[in-house]
Design a protein around this motif. Structure first.
Motif, PDB file in Angstrom:
ATOM      1  N   ALA A 129       0.862  -1.191   0.000  1.00 17.32           N
ATOM      2  CA  ALA A 129       0.000   0.000   0.000  1.00 17.32           C
ATOM      3  C   ALA A 129       0.897   1.239   0.000  1.00 17.32           C
ATOM      4  O   ALA A 129       2.082   1.182   0.348  1.00 17.32           O
ATOM      5  CB  ALA A 129      -0.901   0.003   1.225  1.00 17.32           C
ATOM      6  N   SER A 130       0.323   2.334  -0.407  1.00 13.85           N
ATOM      7  CA  SER A 130       1.065   3.589  -0.368  1.00 13.85           C
ATOM      8  C   SER A 130       0.099   4.740  -0.114  1.00 13.85           C
ATOM      9  O   SER A 130      -1.111   4.595  -0.269  1.00 13.85           O
ATOM     10  CB  SER A 130       1.831   3.809  -1.688  1.00 13.85           C
ATOM     11  OG  SER A 130       0.922   3.987  -2.757  1.00 13.85           O
ATOM     12  N   PRO A 169       4.650   9.557  -2.961  1.00 16.59           N
ATOM     13  CA  PRO A 169       4.092   8.302  -2.442  1.00 16.59           C
ATOM     14  C   PRO A 169       5.023   7.652  -1.419  1.00 16.59           C
ATOM     15  O   PRO A 169       6.229   7.537  -1.635  1.00 16.59           O
ATOM     16  CB  PRO A 169       3.947   7.429  -3.693  1.00 16.59           C
ATOM     17  CG  PRO A 169       3.908   8.393  -4.830  1.00 16.59           C
ATOM     18  CD  PRO A 169       4.800   9.526  -4.433  1.00 16.59           C
ATOM     19  N   LEU A 170       4.439   7.245  -0.293  1.00 18.48           N
ATOM     20  CA  LEU A 170       5.171   6.540   0.758  1.00 18.48           C
ATOM     21  C   LEU A 170       4.635   5.115   0.826  1.00 18.48           C
ATOM     22  O   LEU A 170       3.464   4.896   1.138  1.00 18.48           O
ATOM     23  CB  LEU A 170       4.979   7.247   2.102  1.00 18.48           C
ATOM     24  CG  LEU A 170       5.379   8.723   2.165  1.00 18.48           C
ATOM     25  CD1 LEU A 170       5.040   9.310   3.533  1.00 18.48           C
ATOM     26  CD2 LEU A 170       6.860   8.896   1.877  1.00 18.48           C
ATOM     27  N   GLU A 171       5.490   4.148   0.517  1.00 17.98           N
ATOM     28  CA  GLU A 171       5.051   2.748   0.510  1.00 17.98           C
ATOM     29  C   GLU A 171       5.123   2.159   1.912  1.00 17.98           C
ATOM     30  O   GLU A 171       6.097   2.352   2.635  1.00 17.98           O
ATOM     31  CB  GLU A 171       5.912   1.931  -0.452  1.00 17.98           C
ATOM     32  CG  GLU A 171       5.698   2.274  -1.914  1.00 17.98           C
ATOM     33  CD  GLU A 171       6.395   1.296  -2.845  1.00 17.98           C
ATOM     34  OE1 GLU A 171       7.238   0.510  -2.340  1.00 17.98           O
ATOM     35  OE2 GLU A 171       6.104   1.298  -4.053  1.00 17.98           O
ATOM     36  N   ARG A 172       4.081   1.441   2.271  1.00 20.91           N
ATOM     37  CA  ARG A 172       4.013   0.778   3.566  1.00 20.91           C
ATOM     38  C   ARG A 172       3.281  -0.550   3.399  1.00 20.91           C
ATOM     39  O   ARG A 172       2.536  -0.774   2.438  1.00 20.91           O
ATOM     40  CB  ARG A 172       3.261   1.641   4.590  1.00 20.91           C
ATOM     41  CG  ARG A 172       3.949   2.937   4.977  1.00 20.91           C
ATOM     42  CD  ARG A 172       5.220   2.671   5.767  1.00 20.91           C
ATOM     43  NE  ARG A 172       5.811   3.894   6.296  1.00 20.91           N
ATOM     44  CZ  ARG A 172       6.638   4.685   5.637  1.00 20.91           C
ATOM     45  NH1 ARG A 172       6.945   4.392   4.373  1.00 20.91           N
ATOM     46  NH2 ARG A 172       7.147   5.767   6.202  1.00 20.91           N
ATOM     47  N   ASP A 173       3.495  -1.432   4.388  1.00 24.01           N
ATOM     48  CA  ASP A 173       2.721  -2.672   4.421  1.00 24.01           C
ATOM     49  C   ASP A 173       1.289  -2.365   4.838  1.00 24.01           C
ATOM     50  O   ASP A 173       1.028  -1.346   5.500  1.00 24.01           O
ATOM     51  CB  ASP A 173       3.355  -3.652   5.406  1.00 24.01           C
ATOM     52  CG  ASP A 173       4.718  -4.149   4.940  1.00 24.01           C
ATOM     53  OD1 ASP A 173       4.851  -4.409   3.730  1.00 24.01           O
ATOM     54  OD2 ASP A 173       5.635  -4.254   5.784  1.00 24.01           O
ATOM     55  N   PRO A 174       0.319  -3.183   4.481  1.00 25.10           N
ATOM     56  CA  PRO A 174      -1.061  -2.950   4.923  1.00 25.10           C
ATOM     57  C   PRO A 174      -1.144  -2.841   6.442  1.00 25.10           C
ATOM     58  O   PRO A 174      -0.427  -3.533   7.179  1.00 25.10           O
ATOM     59  CB  PRO A 174      -1.806  -4.178   4.395  1.00 25.10           C
ATOM     60  CG  PRO A 174      -1.006  -4.625   3.201  1.00 25.10           C
ATOM     61  CD  PRO A 174       0.419  -4.346   3.572  1.00 25.10           C
ATOM     62  N   LEU A 195      -4.730   1.080   5.735  1.00 24.10           N
ATOM     63  CA  LEU A 195      -4.277   0.731   4.392  1.00 24.10           C
ATOM     64  C   LEU A 195      -4.451  -0.758   4.129  1.00 24.10           C
ATOM     65  O   LEU A 195      -4.131  -1.588   4.976  1.00 24.10           O
ATOM     66  CB  LEU A 195      -2.799   1.106   4.221  1.00 24.10           C
ATOM     67  CG  LEU A 195      -2.440   2.590   4.357  1.00 24.10           C
ATOM     68  CD1 LEU A 195      -0.937   2.770   4.217  1.00 24.10           C
ATOM     69  CD2 LEU A 195      -3.177   3.417   3.313  1.00 24.10           C
ATOM     70  N   SER A 196      -4.941  -1.055   2.950  1.00 25.96           N
ATOM     71  CA  SER A 196      -4.993  -2.430   2.460  1.00 25.96           C
ATOM     72  C   SER A 196      -4.069  -2.538   1.262  1.00 25.96           C
ATOM     73  O   SER A 196      -3.644  -1.531   0.687  1.00 25.96           O
ATOM     74  CB  SER A 196      -6.428  -2.806   2.047  1.00 25.96           C
ATOM     75  OG  SER A 196      -7.301  -2.706   3.165  1.00 25.96           O
ATOM     76  N   ALA A 197      -3.732  -3.766   0.884  1.00 23.47           N
ATOM     77  CA  ALA A 197      -2.823  -3.976  -0.242  1.00 23.47           C
ATOM     78  C   ALA A 197      -3.364  -3.269  -1.480  1.00 23.47           C
ATOM     79  O   ALA A 197      -4.545  -3.393  -1.824  1.00 23.47           O
ATOM     80  CB  ALA A 197      -2.651  -5.468  -0.500  1.00 23.47           C
ATOM     81  N   GLY A 198      -2.498  -2.518  -2.129  1.00 22.58           N
ATOM     82  CA  GLY A 198      -2.884  -1.822  -3.355  1.00 22.58           C
ATOM     83  C   GLY A 198      -3.506  -0.460  -3.136  1.00 22.58           C
ATOM     84  O   GLY A 198      -3.720   0.271  -4.110  1.00 22.58           O
ATOM     85  N   ASP A 199      -3.810  -0.072  -1.890  1.00 21.77           N
ATOM     86  CA  ASP A 199      -4.405   1.247  -1.633  1.00 21.77           C
ATOM     87  C   ASP A 199      -3.386   2.352  -1.925  1.00 21.77           C
ATOM     88  O   ASP A 199      -2.170   2.176  -1.730  1.00 21.77           O
ATOM     89  CB  ASP A 199      -4.863   1.359  -0.180  1.00 21.77           C
ATOM     90  CG  ASP A 199      -6.146   0.569   0.074  1.00 21.77           C
ATOM     91  OD1 ASP A 199      -6.756   0.131  -0.918  1.00 21.77           O
ATOM     92  OD2 ASP A 199      -6.520   0.403   1.255  1.00 21.77           O
TER      93      ASP A 199
END
Length: 334
Positions: A129-130, A169-174, A195-199
Motif C-alpha cells: 500500500a502507499s 508516495p510513501l510505501e508501507r505494508d497494509p 491501508l490495504s494492499a494496493g491502496d
C-alpha cells in the motif's frame, strides 16, 4: 656484573614493550568494515538456514550498512523481509539492490541479479500500500503547501519522515498508520489511515500558524538625561540663591542710606536718596521671590540627581556629613 644486569633488564623491558604494542595494535589492524560485515553476514546466514529470518534480517541490514559494497547482504535482506511478509520493506530492499548494481563493478556472482530485482519489485507491488501526504500551511500571509523550509515536522507512526518526501508516495505494508504534522507555532494535526494492499490514498493535513506575540518593548529610563536635568535645575536654584543674596545686600544698603539721611520720614532730595528710595523696594521684592525659588530649585535638582540611578549599574548615590571647623561639610557620590 652490575652493568650486565642493567643491560639484560633493559632488553627484557624493550621486548615486553614491543610485544605489548603488537597485542594492542592487532585488533586495530584487523578491525575493518569488510571483515565486520562478513561476520554479520555469516551469523545472518546461520539464522536463515534455521528458518529464523526474524533474527537474520537485522544482521543483514547492519552488514549492508557497515559495508555497502557487500550486495549479498542486501539481497538476503530483501529475501528475508519478503519471507516475513514485510512486503514494503522487501520491495525497497530489491529496488536498492537494483540501484546498487548499476554502479557496482562487474562481477560474475551478481549475474542475473538485476532481473531478479526487477521481477521481485513487480511481484511485490500489488501487495504494498502507499499514501501521499500533503501539508497545507495557513499563516497570516496566506496558504501554501509545506516545503523543506516551512519548518513542518512529519511523522508516520512516530517515525520521522524527511521533508523532501512530503507530497510523494510513501510505501508501507497494509495496516493502520497515524500521520502527524507539527510546527513550532501551530497545534499539531493527526490523521489515522487504514491501508490495504494496493491502496493509494491522498491525505491532506492543515496547519494553522499562529505567530508568537512580539516581545514587550522595554523602555529604559535615560539616567544620564535625568541626572543632567537635575544638575541644571540645581544650578538654576543656586544661581537664584546667589541672586537673592545680592538683592538682599542691595536692599539693606538702600535701607541704611535712607535711615542715615532721613529724619522723621523727611528725606532731602539728593540723587543717592532718590536712587535708594526707588531701588530699595524693588530689591526687597526680588529677594522675597528669588530666595524661595532658589531653595526649591536646589532641592528639586538634588532630588533628581540622587534618584536618577546609574545606567552602568554602579553604586547608588551616597551623602556624607563630615564635621568641620565651624559646622558640617556636605559630600558624597552621585
Amino acid at each position: 656484573m652490575y652493568d650486565r644486569t642493567v643491560t639484560f633488564s633493559f632488553k627484557r623491558l624493550l621486548s615486553s614493550a614491543v610485544g605489548l604494542v603488537f597485542v594492542l595494535a592487532a585488533p586495530v589492524a584487523y578491525a575493518d568494515p569488510q571483515s565486520d560485515a562478513k561476520d554479520l553476514f555469516q551469523k545472518g546466514r546461520e539464522h536463515r538456514e534455521n528458518n529464523d529470518c526474524g533474527s537474520a534480517a537485522p544482521l543483514f541490514r547492519k552488514a549492508w550498512t557497515v559495508y555497502p559494497a557487500g550486495l549479498g547482504s542486501l539481497r538476503n535482506l530483501a529475501e528475508c523481509e519478503e519471507t516475513l511478509g514485510h512486503f514494503a520493506s522487501a520491495r525497497r530492499a530489491w529496488l536498492d539492490l537494483k540501484r546498487a548494481l548499476i554502479t557496482a563493478p562487474p562481477d560474475q556472482k551478481y549475474e542475473g541479479w538485476d532481473k531478479d530485482a526487477d521481477d521481485a519489485a513487480a511481484r511485490l507491488k500489488p501487495k504494498v500500500a502507499s499514501f501521499v501526504v500533503d501539508v497545507i500551511v495557513s499563516s497570516p500571509e496566506g496558504e501554501a503547501p509545506a516545503t523543506e523550509k516551512s519548518g513542518v515536522e512529519l511523522s508516520v507512526n512516530g517515525e520521522p519522515v524527511a521533508g523532501t518526501l512530503v507530497g510523494t508516495p510513501l510505501e508501507r505494508d497494509p495496516g493502520n498508520y497515524v500521520i502527524r504534522a507539527a510546527h513550532k507555532d501551530a497545534q499539531p494535526v493527526e490523521q489515522t489511515v487504514a491501508l490495504s494492499a494496493g491502496d493509494n490514498p491522498r491525505v491532506t493535513l492543515r496547519l494553522t500558524i499562529v505567530p508568537p506575540p512580539p516581545p514587550p518593548v522595554v523602555v529604559e529610563e535615560d539616567h544620564s538625561t535625568r541626572r543632567t536635568v537635575g544638575w541644571v535645575v540645581a544650578g538654576v536654584g543656586a544661581a537664584s540663591l546667589v541672586a537673592s543674596g545680592v538683592t538682599f545686600l542691595l536692599y539693606q544698603s538702600d535701607k541704611s542710606t535712607i535711615a542715615d539721611n532721613c529724619e522723621n520720614n523727611v528725606c532731602p532730595r539728593t540723587p543717592d536718596n532718590e536712587s535708594a528710595a526707588d531701588r530699595g523696594p524693588t530689591m526687597g521684592v526680588l529677594t522675597s521671590i528669588l530666595f524661595p525659588v532658589g531653595l526649591v530649585g536646589v532641592g528639586a535638582g538634588l532630588a533628581l540627581v540622587l534618584t536618577s540611578g546609574s545606567s552602568n549599574k554602579t553604586a547608588a548615590p551616597t551623602i556624607r556629613f563630615t564635621p568641620s571647623l565651624g559646622g558640617f561639610r556636605l559630600g558624597g557620590t552621585f
